[in-house]
Design an enzyme around this catalytic site. Structure first.
Site, PDB file in Angstrom:
ATOM      1  N   GLY A  47      -6.969  23.778   4.697  1.00  0.00           N
ATOM      2  CA  GLY A  47      -6.691  24.844   3.755  1.00  0.00           C
ATOM      3  C   GLY A  47      -7.765  25.907   3.867  1.00  0.00           C
ATOM      4  O   GLY A  47      -8.902  25.612   4.256  1.00  0.00           O
ATOM      5  N   GLN A  52     -12.983  33.102   2.031  1.00  0.00           N
ATOM      6  CA  GLN A  52     -13.827  32.290   2.903  1.00  0.00           C
ATOM      7  C   GLN A  52     -14.083  32.967   4.249  1.00  0.00           C
ATOM      8  O   GLN A  52     -15.008  32.590   4.956  1.00  0.00           O
ATOM      9  CB  GLN A  52     -13.210  30.911   3.133  1.00  0.00           C
ATOM     10  CG  GLN A  52     -13.239  30.039   1.891  1.00  0.00           C
ATOM     11  CD  GLN A  52     -12.663  28.674   2.182  1.00  0.00           C
ATOM     12  OE1 GLN A  52     -11.458  28.478   2.121  1.00  0.00           O
ATOM     13  NE2 GLN A  52     -13.541  27.745   2.522  1.00  0.00           N
ATOM     14  N   CYS A  91     -15.526  20.979   2.074  1.00  0.00           N
ATOM     15  CA  CYS A  91     -15.180  22.398   2.050  1.00  0.00           C
ATOM     16  C   CYS A  91     -15.843  23.087   3.236  1.00  0.00           C
ATOM     17  O   CYS A  91     -17.020  22.846   3.513  1.00  0.00           O
ATOM     18  CB  CYS A  91     -15.657  23.020   0.737  1.00  0.00           C
ATOM     19  SG  CYS A  91     -15.274  24.781   0.602  1.00  0.00           S
ATOM     20  N   LEU A  92     -15.084  23.933   3.901  1.00  0.00           N
ATOM     21  CA  LEU A  92     -15.628  24.680   5.025  1.00  0.00           C
ATOM     22  C   LEU A  92     -16.761  25.607   4.599  1.00  0.00           C
ATOM     23  O   LEU A  92     -17.609  25.965   5.405  1.00  0.00           O
ATOM     24  CB  LEU A  92     -14.518  25.492   5.710  1.00  0.00           C
ATOM     25  CG  LEU A  92     -13.400  24.678   6.362  1.00  0.00           C
ATOM     26  CD1 LEU A  92     -12.266  25.602   6.802  1.00  0.00           C
ATOM     27  CD2 LEU A  92     -13.922  23.856   7.524  1.00  0.00           C
ATOM     28  N   HIS A 133      -7.734  23.247  -4.744  1.00  0.00           N
ATOM     29  CA  HIS A 133      -9.011  23.575  -4.111  1.00  0.00           C
ATOM     30  C   HIS A 133      -9.024  25.042  -3.671  1.00  0.00           C
ATOM     31  O   HIS A 133      -9.980  25.777  -3.935  1.00  0.00           O
ATOM     32  CB  HIS A 133      -9.222  22.638  -2.913  1.00  0.00           C
ATOM     33  CG  HIS A 133     -10.485  22.879  -2.153  1.00  0.00           C
ATOM     34  ND1 HIS A 133     -11.542  22.001  -2.193  1.00  0.00           N
ATOM     35  CD2 HIS A 133     -10.859  23.879  -1.310  1.00  0.00           C
ATOM     36  CE1 HIS A 133     -12.510  22.457  -1.418  1.00  0.00           C
ATOM     37  NE2 HIS A 133     -12.118  23.605  -0.863  1.00  0.00           N
ATOM     38  N   GLU A 134      -7.960  25.473  -2.995  1.00  0.00           N
ATOM     39  CA  GLU A 134      -7.901  26.850  -2.486  1.00  0.00           C
ATOM     40  C   GLU A 134      -7.763  27.868  -3.614  1.00  0.00           C
ATOM     41  O   GLU A 134      -8.368  28.941  -3.562  1.00  0.00           O
ATOM     42  CB  GLU A 134      -6.779  27.006  -1.457  1.00  0.00           C
ATOM     43  CG  GLU A 134      -6.906  26.112  -0.239  1.00  0.00           C
ATOM     44  CD  GLU A 134      -8.268  26.124   0.436  1.00  0.00           C
ATOM     45  OE1 GLU A 134      -8.952  27.176   0.419  1.00  0.00           O
ATOM     46  OE2 GLU A 134      -8.674  25.079   0.987  1.00  0.00           O
ATOM     47  N   HIS A 137     -11.029  28.593  -5.029  1.00  0.00           N
ATOM     48  CA  HIS A 137     -11.727  29.620  -4.238  1.00  0.00           C
ATOM     49  C   HIS A 137     -11.323  31.020  -4.692  1.00  0.00           C
ATOM     50  O   HIS A 137     -12.176  31.895  -4.857  1.00  0.00           O
ATOM     51  CB  HIS A 137     -11.409  29.484  -2.747  1.00  0.00           C
ATOM     52  CG  HIS A 137     -12.277  28.518  -2.018  1.00  0.00           C
ATOM     53  ND1 HIS A 137     -13.635  28.687  -1.882  1.00  0.00           N
ATOM     54  CD2 HIS A 137     -11.965  27.382  -1.354  1.00  0.00           C
ATOM     55  CE1 HIS A 137     -14.133  27.682  -1.178  1.00  0.00           C
ATOM     56  NE2 HIS A 137     -13.135  26.874  -0.849  1.00  0.00           N
TER      57      HIS A 137
END
Length: 147
Positions: A47, A52, A91-92, A133-134, A137
């Site tokens: 995702g 990001q 998480c990236l 999660h996204e 963000h």
């Protein structure tokens, strides 16, 4: 080639600014979506939110194994199940951090797709978790904000 594969890290201010609504589909938005799928493939993520990679649009994508890829434009969670579960999340944008986070098992989201068509969909399991999660963000929240 553009430098699209630089994932913004947790100290980058853009990750804390709530995203702005996308009023319609433009060539730039379509290119951003394509770039985001390239980044996901390159990073082996499941995702990604636009902020990001340095964009403030309310846009995220999901590309989980054995699932149909999803483009979520202007997503809003309209319902949360009362049943929750705790799962580990990475998480990236928060490298080397893996946290156990309690989230609802199911959600209902309202969003627009790549053609700017509006949808309301119930998501369960891993799709619900990734979407939450996204969307976090897009609202300026990271996994490090969870206790």
């Amino acid at each position: 080639m553009k430098n699209i594969c630089t994932i913004r890290q947790q100290t980058d201010p853009i990750l804390r600014i709530p995203s702005h609504s996308i009023p319609g589909i433009t060539l730039e938005i379509k290119e951003l979506i394509m770039d985001m799928f390239i980044v996901l493939k390159f990073t082996k993520g499941i995702g990604l939110a636009a902020n990001q990679i340095g964009h403030s649009e309310a846009l995220c994508i999901i590309n989980a194994p054995e699932q149909i890829p999803m483009v979520l434009i202007n997503p809003k969670i309209t319902w949360y199940s009362s049943e929750t579960c705790i799962m580990g999340e990475g998480c990236l944008s928060c490298k080397k951090i893996y946290k156990n986070i309690r989230r609802p098992n199911a959600i209902r989201i309202k969003y627009r797709d790549l053609n700017y068509q509006e949808h309301t969909k119930k998501l369960t399991g891993i799709l619900a978790r990734i979407a939450q999660h996204e969307i976090d963000h897009l609202n300026g929240k990271l996994i490090i904000d969870y206790k």
